[in-house]
Scaffold this motif. Structure first.
Motif, short mmCIF file in Angstrom:
data_model
loop_
_atom_site.label_atom_id
_atom_site.label_comp_id
_atom_site.label_asym_id
_atom_site.label_seq_id
_atom_site.Cartn_x
_atom_site.Cartn_y
_atom_site.Cartn_z
N PRO A 11 0.81 -1.23 0.00
CA PRO A 11 0.00 0.00 0.00
C PRO A 11 0.84 1.27 0.00
CG PRO A 11 -0.81 -1.54 1.65
CD PRO A 11 0.47 -2.10 1.12
N ARG A 12 2.01 1.24 0.66
CA ARG A 12 2.89 2.41 0.67
C ARG A 12 3.40 2.68 -0.74
NH1 ARG A 12 6.15 0.89 4.58
NH2 ARG A 12 7.67 -0.08 3.22
N GLU A 13 3.81 1.63 -1.46
CA GLU A 13 4.26 1.81 -2.84
C GLU A 13 3.13 2.27 -3.73
OE1 GLU A 13 6.04 -1.79 -4.22
OE2 GLU A 13 7.78 -1.60 -2.91
N ALA A 14 1.92 1.76 -3.49
CA ALA A 14 0.77 2.17 -4.30
C ALA A 14 0.47 3.65 -4.12
CB ALA A 14 -0.46 1.34 -3.92
N ARG A 15 0.58 4.14 -2.90
CA ARG A 15 0.34 5.57 -2.66
C ARG A 15 1.41 6.44 -3.31
NH1 ARG A 15 -1.11 3.47 2.39
NH2 ARG A 15 0.99 3.89 3.21
N ALA A 16 2.63 5.91 -3.39
CA ALA A 16 3.74 6.69 -3.96
C ALA A 16 3.84 6.54 -5.48
CB ALA A 16 5.06 6.26 -3.31
N PHE A 17 3.04 5.66 -6.07
CA PHE A 17 3.11 5.42 -7.51
C PHE A 17 2.65 6.67 -8.26
CE2 PHE A 17 1.58 3.13 -11.42
CZ PHE A 17 2.81 2.63 -11.79
N GLU A 18 3.42 7.06 -9.27
CA GLU A 18 3.16 8.31 -10.00
C GLU A 18 1.79 8.34 -10.67
OE1 GLU A 18 6.13 9.27 -12.85
OE2 GLU A 18 7.77 9.13 -11.40
N LEU A 19 1.35 7.21 -11.19
CA LEU A 19 0.11 7.17 -11.96
C LEU A 19 -1.13 6.92 -11.12
CD1 LEU A 19 1.45 5.13 -14.99
CD2 LEU A 19 1.24 7.60 -14.79
N GLY A 20 -0.96 6.74 -9.82
CA GLY A 20 -2.10 6.53 -8.94
C GLY A 20 -2.18 5.10 -8.41
N GLU A 21 -2.93 4.95 -7.33
CA GLU A 21 -3.05 3.64 -6.67
C GLU A 21 -3.75 2.62 -7.55
OE1 GLU A 21 -4.15 3.14 -2.48
OE2 GLU A 21 -4.03 5.33 -2.33
#
Length: 122
Positions: A11-21
């Protein structure tokens, strides 16, 4: 077993993903599906042909993914990628050339050993 840090990393990586969760999770699911299809295809090739052919196709597909990364992700095409591509294509072509040669030799031996059916007996 997954540790708590590993479970919380997604979930932390998903929040930081440039294109969105949402797109992050779509990428993960799509990647899992593609990997499953790849491995099912590999097993199918082993079942229908041979493990040697399967290994050769995998060896050819690895540099192809590098080329696609160069095209779509604008990565640098370095010398290592060129050597990997050349060697894998060489192995792929060598395998099929050997198979064609063996097939021709088997056909020639089969033709030489068959007795013609239309010759009348004396």
């Amino acid at each position: 077993m997954l540790s708590k840090e590993m479970v919380m990393a997604i979930p932390r990586e998903a929040r930081a993903f440039e294109l969105g969760e949402t797109k992050y999770y779509m990428v993960i699911v799509f990647n899992a599906i593609v990997c499953q299809c790849f491995f099912m295809g590999t097993v199918g090739i082993i079942f229908c042909a041979s493990s040697l052919l399967s290994g050769i196709l995998i060896a050819v597909l690895l540099p192809v993914t590098e080329i696609l990364a160069v095209i779509f992700y604008r990565e640098k095409f370095q010398a290592e990628k060129g050597v990997a591509l050349a060697l894998s294509l060489w192995g792929f072509v060598s395998y099929f050339y050997g198979e064609i040669k063996d097939d021709r030799k088997k056909k020639q031996i089969l033709v030489e050993t068959q007795v013609p059916q239309d010759i009348p007996n004396p």
